[in-house]
Design an enzyme around this catalytic site. Sequence first.
Site, PDB file in Angstrom:
ATOM      1  N   ARG A  84       0.814  -1.227   0.000  1.00  0.00           N
ATOM      2  CA  ARG A  84       0.000   0.000   0.000  1.00  0.00           C
ATOM      3  C   ARG A  84       0.848   1.278   0.000  1.00  0.00           C
ATOM      4  NH1 ARG A  84      -2.888  -3.206   3.664  1.00  0.00           N
ATOM      5  NH2 ARG A  84      -4.766  -4.091   2.723  1.00  0.00           N
ATOM      6  N   LYS A 117       2.432  11.552 -10.841  1.00  0.00           N
ATOM      7  CA  LYS A 117       1.581  10.656 -11.624  1.00  0.00           C
ATOM      8  C   LYS A 117       2.365   9.407 -12.007  1.00  0.00           C
ATOM      9  CE  LYS A 117      -1.729  13.498 -14.170  1.00  0.00           C
ATOM     10  NZ  LYS A 117      -2.098  13.815 -15.561  1.00  0.00           N
ATOM     11  N   GLU A 120       9.311  19.477 -24.189  1.00  0.00           N
ATOM     12  CA  GLU A 120       8.548  19.656 -22.936  1.00  0.00           C
ATOM     13  C   GLU A 120       9.138  20.780 -22.096  1.00  0.00           C
ATOM     14  OE1 GLU A 120       5.728  18.447 -21.621  1.00  0.00           O
ATOM     15  OE2 GLU A 120       5.369  16.416 -22.351  1.00  0.00           O
ATOM     16  N   LYS A 180       6.452  23.347 -13.700  1.00  0.00           N
ATOM     17  CA  LYS A 180       5.552  22.234 -13.434  1.00  0.00           C
ATOM     18  C   LYS A 180       5.246  22.138 -11.938  1.00  0.00           C
ATOM     19  CE  LYS A 180       4.070  17.692 -14.401  1.00  0.00           C
ATOM     20  NZ  LYS A 180       4.285  16.396 -15.053  1.00  0.00           N
ATOM     21  N   GLU A 212      -5.184  17.291 -10.243  1.00  0.00           N
ATOM     22  CA  GLU A 212      -5.652  17.615 -11.591  1.00  0.00           C
ATOM     23  C   GLU A 212      -7.138  17.938 -11.651  1.00  0.00           C
ATOM     24  OE1 GLU A 212      -4.246  14.948 -14.581  1.00  0.00           O
ATOM     25  OE2 GLU A 212      -4.912  16.238 -16.202  1.00  0.00           O
ATOM     26  N   ARG A 261      -4.033  22.324 -13.502  1.00  0.00           N
ATOM     27  CA  ARG A 261      -3.058  21.380 -14.031  1.00  0.00           C
ATOM     28  C   ARG A 261      -3.261  21.083 -15.515  1.00  0.00           C
ATOM     29  NH1 ARG A 261      -0.589  16.453 -10.400  1.00  0.00           N
ATOM     30  NH2 ARG A 261       0.635  15.498 -12.031  1.00  0.00           N
ATOM     31  N   ASN A 274      -1.191  20.504 -20.487  1.00  0.00           N
ATOM     32  CA  ASN A 274      -1.502  19.732 -21.696  1.00  0.00           C
ATOM     33  C   ASN A 274      -1.345  20.539 -22.983  1.00  0.00           C
ATOM     34  OD1 ASN A 274      -2.104  17.372 -20.287  1.00  0.00           O
ATOM     35  ND2 ASN A 274      -4.212  18.044 -19.902  1.00  0.00           N
ATOM     36  N   HIS A 322      -0.885  18.855 -26.292  1.00  0.00           N
ATOM     37  CA  HIS A 322      -1.049  17.413 -26.087  1.00  0.00           C
ATOM     38  C   HIS A 322      -2.288  16.826 -26.762  1.00  0.00           C
ATOM     39  CE1 HIS A 322       2.318  17.814 -23.419  1.00  0.00           C
ATOM     40  NE2 HIS A 322       2.271  16.542 -23.063  1.00  0.00           N
ATOM     41  N   HIS A 324      -1.128  13.857 -28.704  1.00  0.00           N
ATOM     42  CA  HIS A 324      -1.539  12.482 -28.391  1.00  0.00           C
ATOM     43  C   HIS A 324      -2.203  11.830 -29.595  1.00  0.00           C
ATOM     44  CE1 HIS A 324      -1.620  12.978 -23.716  1.00  0.00           C
ATOM     45  NE2 HIS A 324      -0.466  12.523 -24.154  1.00  0.00           N
ATOM     46  N   HIS A 339       7.459  11.499 -28.206  1.00  0.00           N
ATOM     47  CA  HIS A 339       6.448  12.315 -27.532  1.00  0.00           C
ATOM     48  C   HIS A 339       6.729  13.808 -27.720  1.00  0.00           C
ATOM     49  CE1 HIS A 339       3.401  13.498 -24.674  1.00  0.00           C
ATOM     50  NE2 HIS A 339       4.293  14.162 -23.966  1.00  0.00           N
TER      51      HIS A 339
END
Lengths: 374, 374
Positions: B131, B152, B194, B236, B246, B250, B254, B257, B261, B274
């Site tokens: 956990r 994340k 980025e 960031k 988020e 946040r 993107n 993106h 994506h 990417h």
Amino acid sequence: MLMADSTKRRELQVDLGERSYPILIGPGLLAEAGNLFREKGFPLKAPILLVADAAVEARYAPTLEASLRQAGYTVTRAVVPSGEQSKSLEMFDELITAALEAGLDRKSTVIALGGGVVGDLAGFVAASYMRGVRFVQVPTTILAHDSSVGGKVAVNHRLAKNIIGAFHQPEFVLYDLDTLKSLPMRDVRSGYSEVIKHGLIWDADFVNYCDERAERLLALDPDSLGHALYEGCKVKAIVVSRDERENDLRAILNLGHTIGHALEAVAGYGELLHGEAIAIGMVGSARLAEKFGYGADIAAETERLFRKFGLPVRIPGGYSTDAIMAAMMHDKKFSEGKMVFVVPKAIGEVEIRGDVPTEWVRSIVEGLKEENGV
Amino acid sequence: MLMADSTKRRELQVDLGERSYPILIGPGLLAEAGNLFREKGFPLKAPILLVADAAVEARYAPTLEASLRQAGYTVTRAVVPSGEQSKSLEMFDELITAALEAGLDRKSTVIALGGGVVGDLAGFVAASYMRGVRFVQVPTTILAHDSSVGGKVAVNHRLAKNIIGAFHQPEFVLYDLDTLKSLPMRDVRSGYSEVIKHGLIWDADFVNYCDERAERLLALDPDSLGHALYEGCKVKAIVVSRDERENDLRAILNLGHTIGHALEAVAGYGELLHGEAIAIGMVGSARLAEKFGYGADIAAETERLFRKFGLPVRIPGGYSTDAIMAAMMHDKKFSEGKMVFVVPKAIGEVEIRGDVPTEWVRSIVEGLKEENGV
């Protein structure tokens, strides 16, 4: 902690800051799920995944789903086989697939309908899907009153139980007393073992209540049952709210569990129900208390109470003491000849002792074995 | 935010209350890992699992391990193949097995040595094992400056990327600039995409810095690189600390993106890196700005900057506009003919627009396609 002034329905608030949530206890709650989802602002557009234990699905899922649909929600049902083997990464993967196929988004909810197994499994799905979505527990066993407080969710690994998991608190817990009526008697007794444990670690008055009401509790008299679940959840909620991440205090919840887990491991899971194993374990802990100089009446009282609830207080014949001791050692709660145990100082009060000599434990295990004719 | 006054080493504090952590940036840090673990009070008895990307393992794992062992720690190494396919539940299961076999306990640490893939994968292991155990990131790519802030972590499902995960903040991030020297040039350029994005959404001065220092940045001049990583992480960190889960702000991260994506999805992951995909996406977003009446210079400047870093600013030939649009629709960032985009208002400033007409997006995608000879 809040208690609604009604014999019909009780509400307990688990205080965890912004992760606080209520436990609703009462009859007929399944049919009110839809209204509750609306009241609490669960968005209508976000699909719901209902994860149901196969043992109770046919009996209770239709009522729950009808209530949610009536309120305007979209529900997809996923059924998992009863039993610990469903707490696997494979079943977890299947449920994630089901969630994706049902179109669950970040505002969605995963509901667990069943006992601890489904709660742990569906809870870990809710904790991980899109990094965490809403979770609602609908326990259908008495034992699950324990796992419905605290937010521990997990699946098993072939090498270890509950090793893959998270802390993920539910939005609320819906304890519909009617769903307990279908519980096999052995599960009723086993469930009360954890209920009584919560009394033994924290609240002598509640132990007395269980003692005096044993018959009504075993007959699932709604008001007695509701009160017992409320009080059991309350003790756990107090402990968990003071130590959410299990740093110290929370360990007292393990009363009876060191011996209990060892018995379960040696028996092969399922042979002894969890509540049965820890009842024997609690008798063992009470005997430890005597060795530490606390009253001998603790062990006698503990044993009498569990007998009254039809729970075992002796280790069944044929269990090897060495195997039990080895299983405890594996549990890592020891160092250099000393073991860690939760030990009662009196009925309703415990302490954590890190200085329990291994020989004491061995002698107590020996003494608890049925073949010794105790 | 704190900056150590040294051209050699920078330290950035990511402010997340009790989950705050530092990012250390500088040369020669791998060899100091052991001391850092000691300084931060990581217990010596708790075994460490080092999860290393196969592409960098042989080169950097020995130094890191030697440093930890010298300090008295026990380290077990697990190697995962490079590439997105390692972010699977199967690999996750293998690493949990490795953690169990290495005897990791609740006080243990999982280290990720590599880029974003290893960070995401090992991070989810750290989030879930028992956990949640300690997590330390040792990024070896420029792109990973992005994933090293924000907590994340995730693995992929065959039906969706990053769908199984958690928010799990590291104890600290160790950015050893020496480990970036082995990066292929294409990955260097892609990583800066980025970095520049963080300037474009928040800090015009930093965009100027990247513009002026482009040559030195591409040559991996330590001081320029260190500064750029520091500033990129800082933006960031500011955004994430204001919106850890988020909920709103946040989303500005993107920028580029949505189109990016979609390009990655249509290309098959890996064909476009990417950073390349989002560079094209950011040019697209800048063109959207013009449609909303913001300066036409935004698009021209964005394009010039990415060209300077050798990054693509056009959609490669052969990509179907319909397929790109469909991939964006799948991304769920739309409703009834309108799409959600992060749109620059100026260099260094963006807004989230929920009212972007689908036709605008389609026309921009068309306009960005190479075969149109733009």
